[in-house]
Motif scaffolding. Structure first.
Motif, mmCIF file in Angstrom:
data_model
loop_
_atom_site.group_PDB
_atom_site.id
_atom_site.type_symbol
_atom_site.label_atom_id
_atom_site.label_comp_id
_atom_site.label_asym_id
_atom_site.label_seq_id
_atom_site.Cartn_x
_atom_site.Cartn_y
_atom_site.Cartn_z
ATOM 1 N N HIS A 82 -28.966 -67.743 -6.850
ATOM 2 C CA HIS A 82 -29.942 -69.547 -6.947
ATOM 3 C C HIS A 82 -30.596 -69.320 -5.654
ATOM 4 C CE1 HIS A 82 -28.818 -73.804 -8.180
ATOM 5 N NE2 HIS A 82 -29.532 -73.685 -6.771
ATOM 6 N N ALA A 83 -32.148 -69.455 -5.512
ATOM 7 C CA ALA A 83 -32.761 -69.262 -4.719
ATOM 8 C C ALA A 83 -33.880 -70.679 -4.264
ATOM 9 C CB ALA A 83 -33.034 -68.454 -3.859
ATOM 10 N N HIS A 84 -34.442 -71.395 -3.580
ATOM 11 C CA HIS A 84 -35.273 -72.230 -3.195
ATOM 12 C C HIS A 84 -36.522 -71.844 -2.457
ATOM 13 C CE1 HIS A 84 -32.189 -75.613 -4.669
ATOM 14 N NE2 HIS A 84 -31.600 -75.248 -4.451
ATOM 15 N N LEU A 85 -36.939 -71.186 -3.396
ATOM 16 C CA LEU A 85 -37.705 -69.850 -2.847
ATOM 17 C C LEU A 85 -39.541 -70.886 -2.596
ATOM 18 C CD1 LEU A 85 -37.957 -66.657 -4.201
ATOM 19 C CD2 LEU A 85 -37.216 -67.111 -1.912
ATOM 20 N N ASP A 86 -39.637 -71.890 -3.128
ATOM 21 C CA ASP A 86 -40.706 -72.558 -2.853
ATOM 22 C C ASP A 86 -40.893 -73.957 -1.600
ATOM 23 O OD1 ASP A 86 -38.778 -74.135 -4.348
ATOM 24 O OD2 ASP A 86 -40.663 -74.952 -5.470
ATOM 25 N N SER A 87 -39.479 -73.859 -0.933
ATOM 26 C CA SER A 87 -39.565 -74.839 -0.414
ATOM 27 C C SER A 87 -40.004 -74.404 1.333
ATOM 28 C CB SER A 87 -38.178 -74.599 0.746
ATOM 29 O OG SER A 87 -37.695 -74.077 1.031
ATOM 30 N N GLY A 116 -31.460 -54.806 -1.853
ATOM 31 C CA GLY A 116 -30.649 -54.483 -3.001
ATOM 32 C C GLY A 116 -30.530 -55.072 -3.922
ATOM 33 N N ILE A 117 -31.710 -56.164 -3.489
ATOM 34 C CA ILE A 117 -30.969 -57.347 -5.137
ATOM 35 C C ILE A 117 -31.795 -57.199 -6.069
ATOM 36 C CG2 ILE A 117 -32.703 -59.327 -5.320
ATOM 37 C CD1 ILE A 117 -30.904 -60.333 -3.323
ATOM 38 N N ALA A 118 -32.016 -56.744 -7.457
ATOM 39 C CA ALA A 118 -32.697 -56.416 -8.227
ATOM 40 C C ALA A 118 -33.836 -57.796 -8.687
ATOM 41 C CB ALA A 118 -32.019 -55.816 -9.580
ATOM 42 N N ALA A 119 -33.009 -58.959 -9.039
ATOM 43 C CA ALA A 119 -33.241 -60.094 -9.572
ATOM 44 C C ALA A 119 -32.787 -61.215 -8.688
ATOM 45 C CB ALA A 119 -33.158 -60.670 -11.184
ATOM 46 N N MET A 120 -33.900 -62.351 -8.969
ATOM 47 C CA MET A 120 -33.467 -63.714 -7.801
ATOM 48 C C MET A 120 -33.925 -64.631 -9.211
ATOM 49 S SD MET A 120 -35.558 -62.750 -4.707
ATOM 50 C CE MET A 120 -35.977 -61.080 -5.053
ATOM 51 N N GLY A 121 -33.004 -65.558 -9.278
ATOM 52 C CA GLY A 121 -33.436 -66.784 -9.688
ATOM 53 C C GLY A 121 -33.879 -67.726 -9.047
ATOM 54 N N GLN A 122 -35.346 -67.884 -9.253
ATOM 55 C CA GLN A 122 -35.709 -69.821 -8.024
ATOM 56 C C GLN A 122 -35.675 -70.768 -8.695
ATOM 57 O OE1 GLN A 122 -37.326 -70.495 -5.858
ATOM 58 N NE2 GLN A 122 -38.381 -71.947 -6.537
ATOM 59 N N VAL A 123 -35.613 -71.370 -7.865
ATOM 60 C CA VAL A 123 -34.591 -73.615 -9.061
ATOM 61 C C VAL A 123 -35.607 -74.356 -8.076
ATOM 62 C CG1 VAL A 123 -33.825 -75.057 -8.801
ATOM 63 C CG2 VAL A 123 -32.110 -72.419 -7.923
ATOM 64 N N PHE A 124 -36.356 -74.431 -9.515
ATOM 65 C CA PHE A 124 -37.523 -75.450 -9.278
ATOM 66 C C PHE A 124 -36.962 -76.793 -9.699
ATOM 67 C CE2 PHE A 124 -40.265 -71.949 -10.252
ATOM 68 C CZ PHE A 124 -41.071 -71.770 -9.577
ATOM 69 N N LEU A 125 -36.969 -77.920 -8.384
ATOM 70 C CA LEU A 125 -36.165 -79.473 -9.072
ATOM 71 C C LEU A 125 -37.341 -80.200 -9.697
ATOM 72 C CD1 LEU A 125 -34.441 -78.545 -5.339
ATOM 73 C CD2 LEU A 125 -33.914 -78.687 -7.419
ATOM 74 N N GLY A 126 -37.454 -80.122 -10.516
ATOM 75 C CA GLY A 126 -38.405 -80.662 -11.639
ATOM 76 C C GLY A 126 -40.161 -80.252 -12.197
ATOM 77 N N PRO A 127 -40.062 -81.063 -12.946
ATOM 78 C CA PRO A 127 -41.224 -79.996 -13.285
ATOM 79 C C PRO A 127 -42.282 -80.053 -12.706
ATOM 80 C CG PRO A 127 -40.736 -82.023 -14.641
ATOM 81 C CD PRO A 127 -40.323 -82.221 -13.427
ATOM 82 N N ALA A 187 -42.880 -79.868 -9.539
ATOM 83 C CA ALA A 187 -42.579 -78.423 -8.701
ATOM 84 C C ALA A 187 -42.611 -77.533 -9.237
ATOM 85 C CB ALA A 187 -41.100 -78.206 -7.889
ATOM 86 N N TYR A 188 -41.978 -77.186 -10.758
ATOM 87 C CA TYR A 188 -42.404 -75.693 -11.518
ATOM 88 C C TYR A 188 -44.250 -75.993 -11.655
ATOM 89 C CZ TYR A 188 -43.119 -73.263 -15.678
ATOM 90 O OH TYR A 188 -43.630 -72.622 -17.093
ATOM 91 N N GLN A 189 -45.138 -77.131 -11.818
ATOM 92 C CA GLN A 189 -46.401 -76.326 -12.432
ATOM 93 C C GLN A 189 -46.929 -76.120 -10.916
ATOM 94 O OE1 GLN A 189 -47.498 -76.446 -15.327
ATOM 95 N NE2 GLN A 189 -46.095 -77.632 -16.209
ATOM 96 N N ALA A 190 -46.382 -76.060 -9.408
ATOM 97 C CA ALA A 190 -47.019 -76.285 -8.723
ATOM 98 C C ALA A 190 -47.150 -75.408 -7.992
ATOM 99 C CB ALA A 190 -46.519 -77.664 -7.384
ATOM 100 N N ASN A 191 -45.663 -74.177 -8.028
ATOM 101 C CA ASN A 191 -44.850 -73.307 -7.335
ATOM 102 C C ASN A 191 -45.037 -71.753 -8.111
ATOM 103 O OD1 ASN A 191 -45.241 -74.478 -5.185
ATOM 104 N ND2 ASN A 191 -43.904 -75.836 -5.148
ATOM 105 N N GLN A 192 -45.346 -72.304 -9.637
ATOM 106 C CA GLN A 192 -44.644 -71.216 -10.381
ATOM 107 C C GLN A 192 -45.781 -69.885 -10.154
ATOM 108 O OE1 GLN A 192 -45.539 -71.055 -14.547
ATOM 109 N NE2 GLN A 192 -46.705 -73.264 -14.546
#
Length: 277
Positions: free
Chosen positions: A24-29, A47-58, A60-65
């Motif tokens: 759980h990360a907010h990397l688009d902040s 040592g991190i192989a994968a990380m979850g980017q949380v988009f707070l609404g569509p 933010a998703y469209q703007a920052n993916q």
């Protein structure tokens, strides 16, 4: 005499294998606007192989993916936070539905839930939007990541009413005691443990983590917030999840590497990820 600053141990100095998952990360902040590539590089080196980017609404998703086009190790979560529930419309739900249908990189709906700490959005609005998103999650058979702040009983009541017992659900930023943990575990859910477990005053949280089976725990930063010791007071970032994992390992009587690997595998199974062996 001035107070001595704590020693800031570099996260890569723990020498963990690259098998961990930051859930759980907010990397688009805006806090990562100037150095996101370096942040992602430090995560890999730690040592991190994968990380979850949380988009707070569509929106933010469209703007920052596109920020993550060259970083396949980043997977996505998408949901409307309860403090944004007053901005939710039918078009919001339709845009979320379309995103889940078209982008396999979105692995869960979240973070969604209830928040009684912030008073800006009326409870009835939060409940309505929480239920609308849960209904979509059920329709599409999505994993759900839940936010609940100062609203445990109310959140649990909604989830029970909506039939989410034994469905794939991760309780984001768990900060409760052992009794609360057992309520969640009895419903088949996972607990995501953030940096505050490293704080010496969080005795009840530490006891809860010590009592929970390792198969039900994953680790998160919720960055840029909730920085663990020994970096408390600085901006949080995915690499620092290793210190939260180290505290969990201590509480469970495990080596840091074993705890890191185990929680990575648990997270990978939950989100449907492929990790290095």
């Amino acid at each position: 005499m001035s107070k001595k600053s704590p020693e800031r141990t570099p996260p890569e100095s723990l020498h963990l294998p690259r098998v961990g998952v930051e859930t759980h990360a907010h990397l688009d902040s805006r806090e990562f606007r100037d150095d996101l590539p370096q942040v992602l590089d430090r995560a890999a080196a730690s040592g991190i192989a994968a990380m979850g980017q949380v988009f707070l609404g569509p929106e933010a998703y469209q703007a920052n993916q596109a920020l993550f086009d060259s970083h396949p190790e980043v997977f996505f979560l998408l949901g409307v936070h309860p403090t944004d529930a007053d901005k939710f419309t039918d078009a919001t739900l339709a845009a979320m539905d379309a995103a889940f249908a078209s982008d396999a990189r979105i692995k869960a709906m979240g973070e969604i839930g209830l928040d009684s700490y912030w008073k800006d959005v009326p409870p009835e609005t939060q409940h309505r939007i929480f239920r609308a998103q849960l209904a979509l999650a059920r329709e599409r058979d999505l994993r759900v990541v839940v936010h609940s702040r100062d609203a445990f009983a109310e959140t649990l009541a909604v989830l029970d009413d909506m039939g989410f017992k034994d469905r794939p659900l991760l309780w984001h930023c768990f900060g409760g005691d052992e009794a609360i943990a057992r309520e969640l575990l009895s419903r088949g859910w996972l607990l995501s443990i953030p940096g505050p477990v490293t704080y010496s005053k969080n005795v009840e949280l530490a006891r809860a983590v010590a009592a929970v089976d390792m198969d039900r725990l994953v680790v998160e930063t919720d960055c840029p917030y909730l920085t663990p010791e020994p970096w408390r007071g600085k901006r949080n970032e995915p690499a620092l999840a290793v210190f939260t994992a180290a505290r969990i390992a201590q509480l469970k009587g495990l080596s840091v590497e074993d705890a890191w690997r185990h929680m990575g595998q648990t997270a990978a199974k939950f989100f449907g990820l492929e990790l290095p062996k």
